[in-house]
Design an enzyme around this catalytic site. Structure first.
Site, mmCIF file in Angstrom:
data_model
loop_
_atom_site.group_PDB
_atom_site.id
_atom_site.type_symbol
_atom_site.label_atom_id
_atom_site.label_comp_id
_atom_site.label_asym_id
_atom_site.label_seq_id
_atom_site.Cartn_x
_atom_site.Cartn_y
_atom_site.Cartn_z
ATOM 1 N N GLY A 12 45.402 -19.361 -16.473
ATOM 2 C CA GLY A 12 45.693 -18.392 -15.141
ATOM 3 C C GLY A 12 47.042 -18.247 -14.822
ATOM 4 O O GLY A 12 48.048 -18.928 -15.226
ATOM 5 N N LYS A 36 39.448 -22.497 -22.410
ATOM 6 C CA LYS A 36 38.218 -22.640 -23.123
ATOM 7 C C LYS A 36 37.477 -21.337 -23.316
ATOM 8 O O LYS A 36 36.364 -21.283 -24.356
ATOM 9 C CB LYS A 36 37.325 -23.288 -22.259
ATOM 10 N N TYR A 46 40.911 -11.444 -12.311
ATOM 11 C CA TYR A 46 39.769 -10.578 -11.614
ATOM 12 C C TYR A 46 40.379 -10.237 -10.155
ATOM 13 O O TYR A 46 39.708 -9.837 -9.351
ATOM 14 C CB TYR A 46 38.516 -11.279 -11.553
ATOM 15 N N ALA A 47 41.535 -10.809 -9.862
ATOM 16 C CA ALA A 47 41.890 -10.692 -8.496
ATOM 17 C C ALA A 47 42.411 -9.229 -8.208
ATOM 18 O O ALA A 47 43.263 -8.584 -9.277
ATOM 19 C CB ALA A 47 43.254 -11.417 -8.317
ATOM 20 N N GLY A 49 42.798 -7.294 -5.013
ATOM 21 C CA GLY A 49 43.329 -7.091 -3.763
ATOM 22 C C GLY A 49 44.938 -7.288 -3.926
ATOM 23 O O GLY A 49 45.863 -6.240 -3.803
ATOM 24 N N GLU A 116 44.411 -6.834 4.147
ATOM 25 C CA GLU A 116 43.044 -7.464 4.002
ATOM 26 C C GLU A 116 42.793 -8.358 5.351
ATOM 27 O O GLU A 116 43.614 -8.739 6.380
ATOM 28 C CB GLU A 116 43.018 -8.312 2.855
ATOM 29 N N HIS A 243 32.857 -14.474 -0.311
ATOM 30 C CA HIS A 243 33.515 -13.284 -0.090
ATOM 31 C C HIS A 243 32.362 -12.303 0.621
ATOM 32 O O HIS A 243 31.296 -12.074 0.095
ATOM 33 C CB HIS A 243 33.939 -12.417 -1.565
ATOM 34 N N ARG A 290 37.361 -13.788 6.601
ATOM 35 C CA ARG A 290 36.264 -13.645 5.656
ATOM 36 C C ARG A 290 35.141 -14.618 5.927
ATOM 37 O O ARG A 290 33.919 -14.076 5.782
ATOM 38 C CB ARG A 290 36.720 -14.014 4.331
ATOM 39 N N HIS A 351 33.161 -17.236 -3.594
ATOM 40 C CA HIS A 351 34.192 -16.593 -4.099
ATOM 41 C C HIS A 351 35.489 -17.499 -4.398
ATOM 42 O O HIS A 351 36.135 -17.547 -5.240
ATOM 43 C CB HIS A 351 34.852 -15.575 -2.919
ATOM 44 N N GLU A 375 43.525 -23.057 -7.590
ATOM 45 C CA GLU A 375 42.175 -23.208 -6.954
ATOM 46 C C GLU A 375 41.601 -24.486 -7.061
ATOM 47 O O GLU A 375 40.852 -24.873 -6.325
ATOM 48 C CB GLU A 375 41.207 -22.162 -7.503
ATOM 49 N N ARG A 386 40.617 -19.807 3.249
ATOM 50 C CA ARG A 386 41.993 -19.205 2.699
ATOM 51 C C ARG A 386 41.987 -18.007 3.161
ATOM 52 O O ARG A 386 41.094 -16.826 3.242
ATOM 53 C CB ARG A 386 41.821 -19.143 1.171
ATOM 54 N N SER A 391 46.195 -16.761 -2.705
ATOM 55 C CA SER A 391 45.979 -17.684 -3.784
ATOM 56 C C SER A 391 46.978 -17.346 -4.856
ATOM 57 O O SER A 391 47.531 -18.421 -5.449
ATOM 58 C CB SER A 391 44.667 -17.871 -4.233
HETATM 59 C C1 SIN Z 1 39.809 -9.008 -2.491
HETATM 60 O O1 SIN Z 1 40.476 -8.298 -2.983
HETATM 61 O O2 SIN Z 1 39.113 -8.930 -1.625
HETATM 62 C C2 SIN Z 1 39.952 -10.494 -3.196
HETATM 63 C C3 SIN Z 1 41.395 -11.102 -2.651
HETATM 64 C C4 SIN Z 1 41.324 -12.509 -2.541
HETATM 65 O O3 SIN Z 1 40.279 -13.170 -2.714
HETATM 66 O O4 SIN Z 1 42.459 -12.844 -2.086
#
Ligand code: SIN
Length: 531
Positions: A12, A36, A46-47, A49, A116, A243, A290, A351, A375, A386, A391
């Site tokens: 990552g 792996k 998959y991020a 935001g 956010e 999340h 969150r 999440h 993470e 967080r 992150s």
């Molecule tokens: C999101 O787009 O809601 C996730 C972003 C994050 O977990 O920092």
């Protein structure tokens, strides 16, 4: 046995940026990255935001970002670390751009900034709603230009090579050294010892310890578990972030994320019959942090007995929505949901893990020559919760610091591998007789059910005590299985998830007050929540 200078576990943002940095500073260093799955499979990908960083100094400043991070973390953050990460942010972000990552800009060549939960300013730089995917693309392209970096995909790390594998050794804290790892080559089905002067763990989170998570299937807490088995320090595992808005599905497993940036752009939460509820829980309503929003939804679902709440996007500007969130829009349509005709059904899902391997500001763990970033760590940045989109920034800043420290150590240290002679080869022969996938998947499901029911968003003393008992039973069954079944990544992941559950449950039981994402109803003085 394969020898290298630096072994990176995970592909990552943390692992890749660390490897690029070392290669830039010391091009003769041999670096092996093992992963792996496929090389681009990671939590980073998959991020949605984006990345939180101060770029618009007219409206925003470092102090505001620092204050938002500390407020979200409920004061459990390490202030010095928070200041360092946020102030280094713009320089690290610029490097990411220089490595070829594209971020959305307006007509005046200013970054388009999203918002956010928990942020008091718009400061999330993004590439549409596939920021992580774009970052992985750019970093892997850069990696592939560096001849001294090799990426071994489908290589699964079983355990670290440390003195804890030497028979009859007493382990003394601060005197444990890491010499690399035992690695299962999944294509050739053999176990390799890869030795390294320095090893970096960048294995991401552990979302699959729960039934529903936004994390990809690789997120099984491997790095945290094998560092814990090697007697490295691990803390803050009670702080698991849920999340608020994963797309509701009848199927368990990885749920599709509806980015918080959608609420940042104006979407509202409501009950199935359209009643807004966030005003009851926090004056910031949908933009509360969150932990607060996830608990509010959990509570509303317990009151109503419904399976999901609604996310109402119908008053939003459709053109802007489709431009900013093309992936989310398409996903909803493919599920038969038109966000401009109906509510998007959403539920909270596991999440992000705030706790993990304890590291200093250079990413050094309590085991010598072992670094960890991202993470899988408890770096002090996130505290008890967080702040959204912090992150990716953490991965970059700590990846940089760890790389600088690694280069320094490679230059000055004489790495002594004498102890390796007493660390045995991995011995599978003789004892392993059965391939028991049915039991592996049965025990994994049992563990996930137990964690979701008893150690979820809202915990209680009785639930945690029962979880402790059930976890010990599952642990016993997995140990027995581990002793006779043929080693596979699935079995090893199960063993790791069981270790993770142990840490989450036991560290939750040690809590004497509620903080951030950790909430035990028996510790609450006044509770807004029914159960
Ligand atoms: C999101 O787009 O809601 C996730 C972003 C994050 O977990 O920092």
């Amino acid at each position: 046995m394969i020898k290298t200078d630096v072994l990176v576990i995970g592909s990552g943002i943390s692992g890749l940026s660390y490897a690029i940095k070392i290669s830039e500073k010391m091009p003769e260093t041999q670096i092996i990255i093992v992963t792996k799955s496929d090389e681009d499979e990671s939590n980073t990908k998959y991020a949605q935001g984006g990345l939180a960083v101060v770029t618009n100094f007219d409206n925003d400043n470092f102090q505001k970002h620092i204050d938002d991070t500390l407020r979200a973390g409920d004061g459990e953050n390490n202030r010095e670390v928070v200041e360092m990460v946020i102030k280094e942010g713009p320089a690290r972000f610029q490097e990411l751009v220089d490595w070829g990552t594209r971020f959305d800009m307006d007509n005046n060549s200013h970054y388009k900034l999203g918002r956010e939960g928990g942020h008091t300013e718009n400061r999330i730089v993004h590439h549409k709603d596939i920021t992580g995917f774009e970052i992985e693309r750019a970093l892997l392209e850069t990696i592939n230009k560096n001849k001294n970096i090799s990426v071994l995909d489908h290589h699964y790390v079983i355990d670290l090579l440390t003195e804890h594998h030497v028979p009859n050794t007493t382990m003394v804290e601060n005197e444990i050294n890491c010499y690399g790892a035992y690695i299962l080559d999944q294509k050739n089905k053999n176990i390799k010892k890869i030795t390294a002067k320095i090893t970096l763990v960048a294995t991401g989170g552990a979302g699959h310890v729960y039934k529903n998570t936004t994390n990809p299937t690789i997120a099984t807490g491997d790095g945290i578990a094998f560092v814990h088995r090697a007697k490295g320090k691990v803390s803050n595992m009670q702080y698991m972030q849920f999340h608020p808005t994963a797309l509701y599905s009848k199927l368990d497993g990885m749920l599709f994320l509806i980015s918080e940036a959608v609420r940042g752009d104006g979407a509202k939460l409501c009950s199935k019959d359209g009643q807004p509820f966030m005003q009851k829980y926090d004056e910031r309503e949908e933009m509360a942090s969150r932990d607060i929003v996830a608990r509010a939804i959990d509570n509303e679902l317990k009151i109503s007995g419904d399976d999901f709440v609604g996310l109402d996007c119908q008053k939003m500007d459709k053109e802007k929505f489709v431009e900013h969130f093309p992936n989310i829009y398409q996903k909803c349509l493919s599920e038969g949901i038109d966000p401009f005709q109906q509510y998007i059904p959403v539920v909270p899902a596991c999440h992000y893990l705030m706790g993990g391997i304890v590291v200093n500001k250079d990413g050094q763990s309590s085991i010598n020559n072992l670094f960890a970033v991202g993470e899988c760590t408890n770096s002090g940045l996130h505290g008890a919760n967080r702040l959204a989109s912090n992150s990716l920034l953490e991965g970059l800043v700590f990846g940089h610091n760890a790389a600088i420290k690694t280069v320094e150590l490679l230059k000055i240290n004489n790495f002594n591998f004498d102890a390796l002679k007493s660390i045995p080869e991995w011995n599978e022969e003789g004892m392993k007789i059965m391939d028991e996938m049915v039991l592996v998947s049965y025990l994994r499901k049992q563990l996930q059910e137990m964690m979701s029911d008893l150690v979820g968003i809202v915990r209680s003393n009785a639930r945690l005590e029962l979880a402790k008992k059930k976890q010990a039973e599952i642990y016993q069954a997995v140990q027995e299985l581990y002793n006779y079944a043929i080693l596979s990544p699935q079995l090893s992941e199960l063993r790791n998830l069981v270790d993770i559950s142990y840490l989450v449950i036991h560290q939750s039981l040690e809590m004497t007050e509620n903080k951030g994402a950790f909430y035990n109803k028996d510790l609450a003085k006044h509770s807004l929540y029914i159960q």
